[in-house]
Motif scaffolding. Structure first.
Motif, mmCIF file in Angstrom:
data_model
loop_
_atom_site.group_PDB
_atom_site.id
_atom_site.type_symbol
_atom_site.label_atom_id
_atom_site.label_comp_id
_atom_site.label_asym_id
_atom_site.label_seq_id
_atom_site.Cartn_x
_atom_site.Cartn_y
_atom_site.Cartn_z
ATOM 1 N N GLY A 1 41.466 -40.817 51.385
ATOM 2 C CA GLY A 1 40.525 -41.855 51.785
ATOM 3 C C GLY A 1 41.024 -42.764 52.878
ATOM 4 O O GLY A 1 40.326 -43.700 53.286
ATOM 5 N N LEU A 2 42.211 -42.514 53.383
ATOM 6 C CA LEU A 2 42.794 -43.419 54.371
ATOM 7 C C LEU A 2 42.036 -43.420 55.699
ATOM 8 O O LEU A 2 42.214 -44.321 56.512
ATOM 9 C CB LEU A 2 44.260 -43.062 54.606
ATOM 10 C CG LEU A 2 45.178 -43.299 53.395
ATOM 11 C CD1 LEU A 2 46.559 -42.738 53.668
ATOM 12 C CD2 LEU A 2 45.256 -44.780 53.058
ATOM 13 N N LYS A 3 41.175 -42.430 55.908
ATOM 14 C CA LYS A 3 40.359 -42.387 57.126
ATOM 15 C C LYS A 3 38.903 -42.775 56.841
ATOM 16 O O LYS A 3 38.010 -42.487 57.636
ATOM 17 C CB LYS A 3 40.408 -40.989 57.738
ATOM 18 C CG LYS A 3 41.795 -40.540 58.183
ATOM 19 C CD LYS A 3 42.336 -41.411 59.301
ATOM 20 C CE LYS A 3 43.722 -40.949 59.767
ATOM 21 N NZ LYS A 3 43.695 -39.639 60.423
ATOM 22 N N ALA A 4 38.674 -43.448 55.714
ATOM 23 C CA ALA A 4 37.302 -43.816 55.342
ATOM 24 C C ALA A 4 36.731 -44.912 56.221
ATOM 25 O O ALA A 4 35.515 -45.033 56.368
ATOM 26 C CB ALA A 4 37.253 -44.259 53.874
ATOM 27 N N GLY A 5 37.577 -45.751 56.796
ATOM 28 C CA GLY A 5 37.097 -46.889 57.557
ATOM 29 C C GLY A 5 36.790 -48.076 56.672
ATOM 30 O O GLY A 5 36.907 -48.023 55.448
ATOM 31 N N GLU A 6 36.382 -49.167 57.296
ATOM 32 C CA GLU A 6 36.088 -50.403 56.583
ATOM 33 C C GLU A 6 34.691 -50.359 55.970
ATOM 34 O O GLU A 6 33.811 -49.626 56.442
ATOM 35 C CB GLU A 6 36.163 -51.603 57.536
ATOM 36 C CG GLU A 6 37.515 -51.801 58.182
ATOM 37 C CD GLU A 6 38.530 -52.438 57.241
ATOM 38 O OE1 GLU A 6 38.111 -52.977 56.201
ATOM 39 O OE2 GLU A 6 39.734 -52.386 57.552
ATOM 40 N N ASP B 1 38.623 -38.946 61.868
ATOM 41 C CA ASP B 1 38.532 -37.511 61.601
ATOM 42 C C ASP B 1 38.763 -37.270 60.106
ATOM 43 O O ASP B 1 39.800 -37.650 59.552
ATOM 44 C CB ASP B 1 39.570 -36.766 62.439
ATOM 45 C CG ASP B 1 39.325 -35.270 62.482
ATOM 46 O OD1 ASP B 1 38.752 -34.726 61.523
ATOM 47 O OD2 ASP B 1 39.725 -34.645 63.483
ATOM 48 N N GLN B 2 37.797 -36.610 59.469
ATOM 49 C CA GLN B 2 37.832 -36.428 58.026
ATOM 50 C C GLN B 2 38.622 -35.195 57.590
ATOM 51 O O GLN B 2 38.750 -34.935 56.389
ATOM 52 C CB GLN B 2 36.398 -36.321 57.481
ATOM 53 C CG GLN B 2 35.534 -37.543 57.771
ATOM 54 C CD GLN B 2 35.987 -38.765 57.006
ATOM 55 O OE1 GLN B 2 35.858 -38.836 55.781
ATOM 56 N NE2 GLN B 2 36.527 -39.739 57.716
ATOM 57 N N ARG B 3 39.162 -34.442 58.525
ATOM 58 C CA ARG B 3 39.744 -33.148 58.124
ATOM 59 C C ARG B 3 40.972 -33.308 57.224
ATOM 60 O O ARG B 3 41.205 -32.459 56.356
ATOM 61 C CB ARG B 3 40.035 -32.285 59.355
ATOM 62 C CG ARG B 3 41.202 -32.672 60.182
ATOM 63 C CD ARG B 3 41.391 -31.673 61.316
ATOM 64 N NE ARG B 3 40.860 -32.191 62.562
ATOM 65 C CZ ARG B 3 40.741 -31.453 63.662
ATOM 66 N NH1 ARG B 3 41.073 -30.174 63.647
ATOM 67 N NH2 ARG B 3 40.294 -31.979 64.783
ATOM 68 N N ASP B 4 41.758 -34.405 57.403
ATOM 69 C CA ASP B 4 42.901 -34.605 56.507
ATOM 70 C C ASP B 4 42.433 -34.862 55.078
ATOM 71 O O ASP B 4 42.988 -34.306 54.113
ATOM 72 C CB ASP B 4 43.763 -35.770 56.993
ATOM 73 C CG ASP B 4 44.523 -35.444 58.268
ATOM 74 O OD1 ASP B 4 44.587 -34.254 58.636
ATOM 75 O OD2 ASP B 4 45.049 -36.379 58.901
#
Length: 668
Positions: free
Chosen positions: A376-381, A394-397
């Protein structure tokens, strides 16, 4: 963006107009109005928020309110009770006192000699909530509202809970308000500023534990939620939202349910007003606002009531970019909402080593979902404010850590408009668990762009009001909606559903790492028949910006770090807004913030959020400073929320207080 300087009316400004409340409390208003308003009364437009007109929202106020006033309105920017230059104390958000004050302000404005007797209300976020709540409370003089980035349901669609899941932003917003509300009035306007400030500090609430304790949709959350009785919404509403903001669902809810004239507009924007918000394109929000006010406050027959019900920027496939300055797309204008141009398409989840999403009914399968805690670290605010990598990346990770189901490559692409719904049959080995679903656009190069997401605390599978734990091993079937979207999938791309039972730091983790066993599922998509550009909004413009001098430049950093020894992963945000001097009245202001969200991939009880805020105010020999620190951790049975507030006058520490609260984990 055009800075406009030629207007129909010359205006005058009052920086501190006092508005008396029935209990004697004086609220402070900054007012712009035509110079001849006393002789030729005009409608009033109210913005009523706690964010300090003297410094906090001054930059945006000076671009908006003089612009509207110069078109023949009295624009009234009021500091709420207990904030900015107003007297009194604030105990919580959206209290009955706050709502009563709004009604009293509207009544007072309508009776002033410079007011024609009609009042409109506008606002974003907290101010947008107030607009809707005021309309719900039906003060006679309130004739129309314009609400931006707001909600109809304080439990389902605000910063505290989503799908019954406890949001990390619940803690974050508590830290924000501890800092924001700790500042004093400006001594240039309030000779009693010091006594008032000490009283404020002594009564400053630490609200995050209060909110975290209310883990069901109780009377507390229903209060101020206009969805409780849409029939009360008899005031015309123009509602705005942004696809990069998490209040996008409100626009559809209001347009579909409000009996009064209601029009909705959703762009690609973050949590800002649409004439300044990223990603572009920005639009002429102020021109459209004046069109709305002219129709409902002045009675000008301009046809605003016949505008399309729902106008949205349909975003086109683009590479993922957490700081996108622009999103390609086109405007869709639906005269009716829900629209007959969107039809449901149901796709089924097929289990395999690589999950498949297809039209055919699926055979039985069993797929475990037990995702690592740092997913979830790329989920944004929850509500990104600008271009500091606050939007989904980028959601691929995260996809690689999730259980995913992909469609075939779509040679013709697909248009989506509305909210997708997901139905899942699953069992949990723990009594407390949640599920998160992300609908992603997967490009041929493997990059993954989030279209929409949704989540459900499985304790709320039957009721938001009455959550109950799961029975381990017992299969349940649940259905929940993803967020609304307007999206054109490019030819050659695929759709992906990514499922996880962790989403840090967007959602606070469950007390134990659960394994969910998925045995069936389907996704229903709102497929739009296709469209070309159907609306051309006016270009963005505003009044002259504030006059200021930069004393010290700010700097923002956002990064993810991994401790190579302990394995702990952390998202770190450092936001220094620098310091500036207002050249109109000489007040110098500055703000610095840091956030740290850390967790170990294998241990939900390792979750720790730590936020620090500093506020600075000065003028000449006078200076004050506040420092707010807050931290949230958890055990298997309790959430722990601690905080500390310090205040200095010059170099002297004049106030300090600590809080240490534990909240039982009933359903989170």
């Amino acid at each position: 963006m055009t800075i406009r300087t030629d207007f129909p009316h010359a205006i005058t400004e009052d920086p501190d107009m006092g508005i008396p409340m029935p209990d004697g409390c004086r609220l402070s208003a900054r007012v712009w109005m035509p110079v001849d308003a006393p002789a030729n009364p005009v409608p009033a437009v109210l913005e009523y928020i706690p964010y300090r007109k003297r410094d906090g929202t001054l930059q945006r106020d000076e671009m908006m309110h003089p612009y509207v006033a110069a078109h023949g309105y009295a624009c009234v920017r009021v500091d709420m009770r207990g904030n900015g230059d107003s007297e009194g104390l604030m105990s919580d958000e959206y209290t009955q006192q706050e709502m009563d004050d709004a009604v009293a302000v509207i009544d007072w404005l309508s009776r002033q000699p410079w007011c024609s007797g009609t009042v409109g209300m506008m606002g974003k976020s907290w101010g947008g909530f107030n607009c809707l709540q005021a309309a719900f409370n039906q003060p006679p003089a309130l004739k129309a509202v314009i609400s931006v980035c707001a909600t109809t349901d304080r439990f389902a669609d605000d910063i505290h809970y989503k799908g019954g899941c406890l949001l990390g932003e619940n803690f974050g917003w508590g830290a924000v308000m501890l800092s924001y509300s700790s500042r004093p009035a400006d001594p240039a306007l309030r000779p009693d500023w010091r006594a008032d400030w000490l009283n404020r500090l002594e009564n400053e609430p630490w609200l995050a534990p209060r909110w975290a304790a209310l883990q069901e949709r109780s009377a507390y959350w229903k209060h101020g939620s206009v969805c409780e009785d849409y029939s009360r919404m008899q005031t015309p509403v123009l509602i705005w939202g942004g696809w990069a903001d998490n209040y996008m669902n409100t626009v559809s809810h209001l347009v579909e349910n409000v009996p009064a004239p209601c029009k909705g507009i959703v762009g690609p924007w973050v949590h800002q007003y649409p004439h300044t918000a990223a990603p572009g394109p920005q639009v002429g929000f102020l021109q459209l606002a004046i069109r709305w006010w002219d129709r409902w406050l002045k009675g000008i027959a301009n046809g605003a009531e016949d505008d399309p019900a729902y106008r949205v920027w349909m975003m086109h496939s683009a590479p993922p970019d957490a700081s996108a300055p622009y999103r390609a797309g086109h405007w869709v204008a639906e005269q009716d909402w829900p629209t007959p141009r969107a039809k449901p398409l149901t796709l089924h989840l097929h289990g395999a080593s690589h999950g498949y999403l297809g039209r055919d009914e699926a055979a039985g399968f069993a797929q475990d979902i037990a995702t690592p805690q740092h997913l979830g670290l790329k989920a944004g605010e929850f509500f990104p404010m600008g271009l500091n990598a606050e939007m989904p990346g980028d959601q691929r990770d995260d996809d690689a850590l999730s259980v995913t189901f992909d469609t075939d490559v779509m040679p013709d692409g697909m248009d989506l408009l509305g909210a997708a719904k997901l139905t899942l049959t699953l069992a949990s080995d723990q009594p407390l668990a949640f599920i998160v679903a992300r609908l992603n656009d997967v490009a041929p190069d493997g990059s993954s762009t989030r279209i929409a997401h949704g989540m459900l605390n499985l304790c709320h599978r039957d009721s938001m009001e009455h959550p109950r734990p799961l029975t381990p091993g017992e299969a349940v079937t649940v259905t929940f909606a993803l967020d609304h979207c307007a999206y054109r999938l490019a030819p050659g791309h695929r759709l992906r559903i990514a499922l996880s039972n962790s989403y840090w730091p967007f959602v606070w983790p469950s007390p134990a790492p659960a394994t969910l066993t998925l045995t069936a599922g389907s996704l229903t998509l709102p497929v739009h028949q296709g469209s070309t550009n159907e609306w051309t909004p006016p270009p963005a413009e505003h009044a002259s910006p504030w006059k200021h001098r930069v004393i010290r430049q700010g700097k923002t950093r956002r990064f993810i770090e991994t401790d190579q020894i302990t394995g702990t992963v952390a998202l770190v945000v450092q936001d220094d807004l620098g310091d500036a001097e207002n050249l109109t009245h000489g007040l110098c202001t500055g703000e610095t913030m840091s956030e740290r969200w850390e967790i170990h991939p294998d241990d939900p009880l390792s979750a720790r959020a730590t936020h620090t805020w500093e506020q600075r105010l000065s003028r000449g020999d006078w200076s004050v400073r506040t420092h707010a620190w807050a931290e949230m951790t958890a055990t298997a049975t309790h959430l722990r929320l601690t905080a500390r507030l310090r205040a200095w006058e010059g170099d002297n520490l004049i106030f300090q207080r600590d809080w240490d609260d534990e909240v039982p984990r009933k359903a989170v």
